[in-house]
Motif scaffolding. Sequence first.
Motif, short mmCIF file in Angstrom:
data_model
loop_
_atom_site.label_atom_id
_atom_site.label_comp_id
_atom_site.label_asym_id
_atom_site.label_seq_id
_atom_site.Cartn_x
_atom_site.Cartn_y
_atom_site.Cartn_z
N GLY A 147 13.71 -20.22 7.68
CA GLY A 147 12.54 -19.60 7.09
C GLY A 147 12.61 -18.10 6.94
N TRP A 148 13.74 -17.49 7.28
CA TRP A 148 13.90 -16.05 7.12
C TRP A 148 14.24 -15.73 5.67
N ALA A 149 13.95 -14.50 5.26
CA ALA A 149 14.30 -14.04 3.92
C ALA A 149 15.56 -13.18 4.00
N LEU A 150 16.56 -13.51 3.20
CA LEU A 150 17.77 -12.70 3.12
C LEU A 150 17.68 -11.77 1.92
N ARG A 151 18.28 -10.60 2.04
CA ARG A 151 18.26 -9.63 0.95
C ARG A 151 19.56 -8.83 0.95
N PRO A 152 19.93 -8.27 -0.19
CA PRO A 152 21.10 -7.38 -0.19
C PRO A 152 20.75 -6.04 0.43
N GLN A 153 21.68 -5.48 1.15
CA GLN A 153 21.54 -4.16 1.78
C GLN A 153 22.67 -3.29 1.21
N TYR A 154 22.32 -2.27 0.45
CA TYR A 154 23.31 -1.50 -0.28
C TYR A 154 23.72 -0.23 0.47
#
Length: 330
Positions: free
Chosen positions: A135-142
């Motif tokens: 249930g976690w949200a993943l996102r790109p980290q630039y």
Amino acid sequence: MAQLEARPLQPTDVTRLIDHWQASPQWLPQHPGLSGISSPGAPILGVFDGERLVLTMIFRVRRRRFLTEWLTPAFMPFGGPVVSRDVHELSPAKQESFWRDALGAVAGAIPPGVHRVDCAFSPEVMDGRGLAWAGWALRPQYTYLTRWASEGTWADQFENAVRRQAAKAEREGLAARILAPGEAGGLLKLWRKNAPRQGLDPGQGAELERLGRLMNEELGFVAEVGRENEPPQAAGLFARDAHRCYYLAGASDPEALGTGAPTLLHFASLGEIDRRDWPRVYDWVGANTPAVAQFKKKFRPELAVQIGARWESPRAGLAHLISGFRRGRN
């Protein structure tokens, strides 16, 4: 491999945590001493295979209003999960199973009193699905990386405008000075001066001071740019490990805009890194907002992507919605 179990560790368990880090690829931002174990109340999760510690995650705590948040340690480009080198030597299928089970155990170990968890992974960890499936949200980290192949070539790729800005700063009497990492007083004053304007947590100033004190000159340095016998107009804290060098923290005087001091700061830091024969990979630590990316892009670095992960409780989600609604009305 038995079923993995996650449980809290104690900040006093220094020996076990450092042994685990030393068996890992030894990314500096994940070192227990620098990443927050010395901070009071730093939460630490350990994942165990039986009695064997196989993964750790260290966070910092931020409390605001009715929310308690666990975040990536202050001034660090990434945090956990920290795993030993042998995990990266597993077959692809076994690695996939490990990350699924280990991160699933982390997701199940967040205490009820925590309302938000936000963390950034190290560059080598590319599978966060164990959290996503919980249930976690993943996102790109630039971030941006500057690489150079041989001594003295670190500025070859910069735009001409960057060179002109650095030359302008020197013509106006600005010069760089390199200090020990514990001599961060000028940086700290600039950072605190900028914190209200940038919406930063003023309490992190103590973390910045602590971080400088914990380093030695083999790991890092402070660079300042200013006129002789005057306070610095720009300053930064820089560090390294066996993989790359990091721009951990920086600030410039908002009353001295246009002097070229921030540009000269990076000329000085890259030159010092080159002189010390440190890894020829410079991590600019962040390219996630337009203003930051616009400045750093002029140095023509390469764009790199890591994984970030966030979990929110219903209370934190509601607070986020209310905050967005208020911003929309203003």
